[in-house]
Each structure stands twice: as structure tokens, then as C-alpha cells.
Design an enzyme around this catalytic site. Sequence first.
Site, mmCIF file in Angstrom:
data_model
loop_
_atom_site.group_PDB
_atom_site.id
_atom_site.type_symbol
_atom_site.label_atom_id
_atom_site.label_comp_id
_atom_site.label_asym_id
_atom_site.label_seq_id
_atom_site.Cartn_x
_atom_site.Cartn_y
_atom_site.Cartn_z
ATOM 1 N N ASP A 39 -2.451 2.440 -7.927
ATOM 2 C CA ASP A 39 -1.988 1.772 -8.889
ATOM 3 C C ASP A 39 -1.874 2.441 -10.409
ATOM 4 O OD1 ASP A 39 -0.809 -0.444 -10.417
ATOM 5 O OD2 ASP A 39 -0.683 -1.374 -8.727
ATOM 6 N N ASP A 62 0.236 6.948 -11.030
ATOM 7 C CA ASP A 62 1.622 6.569 -11.171
ATOM 8 C C ASP A 62 2.313 7.332 -10.020
ATOM 9 O OD1 ASP A 62 4.507 6.302 -11.970
ATOM 10 O OD2 ASP A 62 3.833 6.627 -14.223
ATOM 11 N N VAL A 63 3.128 6.595 -9.351
ATOM 12 C CA VAL A 63 3.773 7.173 -8.236
ATOM 13 C C VAL A 63 5.169 8.043 -8.559
ATOM 14 C CG1 VAL A 63 3.051 5.439 -6.404
ATOM 15 C CG2 VAL A 63 5.184 5.163 -7.681
ATOM 16 N N SER A 140 13.492 -4.625 0.947
ATOM 17 C CA SER A 140 13.830 -5.680 0.458
ATOM 18 C C SER A 140 15.156 -6.208 1.233
ATOM 19 C CB SER A 140 14.061 -5.791 -1.120
ATOM 20 O OG SER A 140 14.608 -6.901 -1.577
ATOM 21 N N TYR A 153 17.380 -2.437 -9.132
ATOM 22 C CA TYR A 153 16.480 -2.642 -8.154
ATOM 23 C C TYR A 153 17.113 -2.656 -6.565
ATOM 24 C CZ TYR A 153 13.187 -5.636 -5.249
ATOM 25 O OH TYR A 153 12.325 -5.825 -4.307
#
Length: 298
Positions: A39, A62-63, A140, A153
Site C-alpha cells: 500500500d 504505489d501500484v 465490483s 470508477y
Amino acid sequence: MGDSPLEGRVVVVTGAARGVGAALARELDRRGARLALLDHDGPALERTAAALPNAALALDVDVSDYAALSEAAKTVRSRLGRPSVVVANAGIAEGGPFALTEPATWRRVIDVNLTGSAQTARAFLPDLVATAGYHLQIASLAAIGAVPMMSAYCASKAGVEAFTHALRAGVAHQGVAVGIAYLNWTGTDMIRDADRFPALSELRGHMPALTRRVSRVEVVAERLARAVESRSTAVYLPAWLRLVQAARAAVPPVVLRVSRRELSRLPGGEPLRSSGLLGAGGRADRAATRRRTGSRPE
């Protein structure tokens, strides 16, 4: 839970500082996994790792930064060994009318949720090939049925769904299993923060009763851990989301009809402002971005 197939296995979880990622880390720890938690909120991540009964490797990453992810992958290999499970969970969200969202914030959601997920897979894929491992992508309901006020999103989660299907087909011959988890509303600070904005809370409030229920994060984490153990191709939380998947062609017209009716009833001005990045994760992302770029607070 010494009989878990995860006993002694190295497992990587991104977005592990809080919310679903932290709850999943606790579940995987109970199952005896050797955890590498990633993270870019270093202090929160350290607290999550320190609270686990077993030792966990915490890496501030940071991805969206592939170089940093690659270095993290090397660190995991050297400290714990090759991971056989990777859970791409890191994600952020913004709410509000598309025209009022800041272009940089909109793009940041895509960078973290979509590009970051793909880069996570890329960084750890050599390990998963070597171990005939398992990659789980957290998606999601937004991937199945897009809604207004959450354009970045929804776009990002639809993107990770397509990416997951493509990745699965591309690595199956190498013995790597790839799964996707479709989550509905889950009781994290991101959702609680969204409810502070009238347009977002009204939107959720006018969804069908079943679809607006909020699941406890511990329940979601337990089900995700079982999905990891069984190397599930798809997991739906709650289970009824599978029915929405089967009828997904009918979802956009329903969303359009409800949105046209309900959004027109909202007062203009303040309720329709952009929320910015939501929750503690969003605040941490803004702070990390400022540190990295040297920019001032908005």
C-alpha cells in the site's frame, strides 16, 4: 486453521492498509499464509501488519508506479520466497457529475484501479508462472452495471473485468489460475464517505433494496479467503450478484430510467458537486501524490 491449503504459502495483497485489503490480510493470516502487504499509505500499512498475529512484510508501494512494483516483487522474493497468490485489491473512487470532476482526479482513478491492477499482475506474473499460482482481481458490481456519478470508477472496474478475462486466457496454458471477485457495497470508509454527498447517497438510496445493502467487510474478507483457497474463477459477494451477471444486458436501461427520474429531482448546485477522492484511502492517495510530485494541496 492449519488445514488450509494456504498454510506456509506466500501471498501478496495490494491496497492492504485498510478496508477490504486489511480484512483479507487478517483472514489469510488466520489461514497460515506468509503475507506481503502493499500500500502507499505506509503508516496505516505498518499498523495493519503489526496487528496481525504472524509476521507480515509491509511494503510502501504505489501500484501506479511500475518501477516501484518491480522492486517490491524482488523484495518479496528475497525476503519470503516466490508468491503463489496475488490479490490485486488496491482501488480508489471519486463521485460526482462527470463534467464537474477534475481531469487529473478522474485519470488517477483509472491509473490506480485499472493500470495499477495490470501492473501488479505484470510484476508478479513470473512468480505465479513458476509456482502455478493464482491471481485474484477485485472488481465490483460497477463492472456489470455502470451508474452515473461514478464514471471513472465504473470505467476502471469494467476495464479490470476485461483485463482479467484476457489475462486468464493468456496464462492458462502456463498453469496459472486467474479469478475475479465482484463486490457490491461493502462497509468501508470509502462507502461511508460517499454517503456524505447528497447525490451519491440519493443514488444508492433509490437502488432496489437488495442492491443497496452494505455487507460487513469481515464477511466479504472471509468469502474472498475461501475463493483464494479454492482458486475460484469468479466469486460474487453477495451471491445474488451472479443473477445480475446473467441479466447484465438488461441493467443499463434500468439504470438509465431510474437515474433520469431521480437525478432530475435533486436540487441544483451544491449537491451535484464532485466529491474528490473518497475515504481515508483517497486522502492517503492525495497525500502520497503530493509527496511524489511536490505539488501543493488542492
